[in-house]
Motif scaffolding. Structure first.
Motif, PDB file in Angstrom:
ATOM      1  N   TYR A  50     -11.479  21.185  28.451  1.00 31.75           N
ATOM      2  CA  TYR A  50     -11.242  20.025  29.318  1.00 31.75           C
ATOM      3  C   TYR A  50     -10.416  20.417  30.544  1.00 31.75           C
ATOM      4  O   TYR A  50     -10.789  20.127  31.683  1.00 31.75           O
ATOM      5  N   THR A  77     -15.818  16.168  30.371  1.00 28.45           N
ATOM      6  CA  THR A  77     -15.923  14.959  29.551  1.00 28.45           C
ATOM      7  C   THR A  77     -16.161  15.313  28.088  1.00 28.45           C
ATOM      8  O   THR A  77     -15.527  14.739  27.194  1.00 28.45           O
ATOM      9  N   LYS A  80     -12.912  16.617  26.709  1.00 27.76           N
ATOM     10  CA  LYS A  80     -11.915  15.551  26.535  1.00 27.76           C
ATOM     11  C   LYS A  80     -12.232  14.697  25.320  1.00 27.76           C
ATOM     12  O   LYS A  80     -11.334  14.289  24.582  1.00 27.76           O
ATOM     13  N   ASN A  81     -13.509  14.408  25.134  1.00 31.78           N
ATOM     14  CA  ASN A  81     -13.921  13.523  24.038  1.00 31.78           C
ATOM     15  C   ASN A  81     -14.291  14.290  22.782  1.00 31.78           C
ATOM     16  O   ASN A  81     -14.906  13.727  21.889  1.00 31.78           O
TER      17      ASN A  81
END
Length: 112
Positions: A50, A77, A80-81
């Motif tokens: 990330y 993304t 991050k997720n």
């Protein structure tokens, strides 16, 4: 050519030293960040995936590399997720290819 100096030229308002410094920073930082990102991916380190994708994004954006910016955003993304790592591993080679091509083109175009 997959990069464009339009955004830099607009910001620089004719200041060639500014343009050269932006290019120099790109050539210095982005390959290192790319290497770090590749290592983070191999270690399945979501947090660094990330962070490094996030750091690469504005550097490719300022050079008008829209597709590359989009790939960096997708990887950011997913990191991050804590998304699907297979997807990150699929997207990274395209990001790497584009960045390395632009590094080569910039070195050639700016005689660095």
């Amino acid at each position: 050519m997959i990069y464009s100096l339009d955004k830099i030229n607009e910001m620089a308002e004719g200041d060639q030293d500014f343009i050269n410094s932006v290019i120099a920073v790109f050539l210095e930082e982005v390959p290192e960040d790319l290497e770090g990102l590749e290592k983070a991916i191999s270690q399945k380190d979501y947090e660094n995936v990330y962070k490094l994708a996030h750091k690469i994004k504005p550097n490719v954006d300022i050079l008008g590399m829209e597709q590359t910016r989009d790939r960096a955003l997708e990887i950011e993304t997913l990191g991050k997720n804590t998304g699907n790592f297979d997807e990150i591993e699929q997207k990274f080679p395209l990001l790497k290819k584009d960045v390395l091509q632009v590094v080569s083109e910039l070195k050639n175009d700016f005689n660095l």
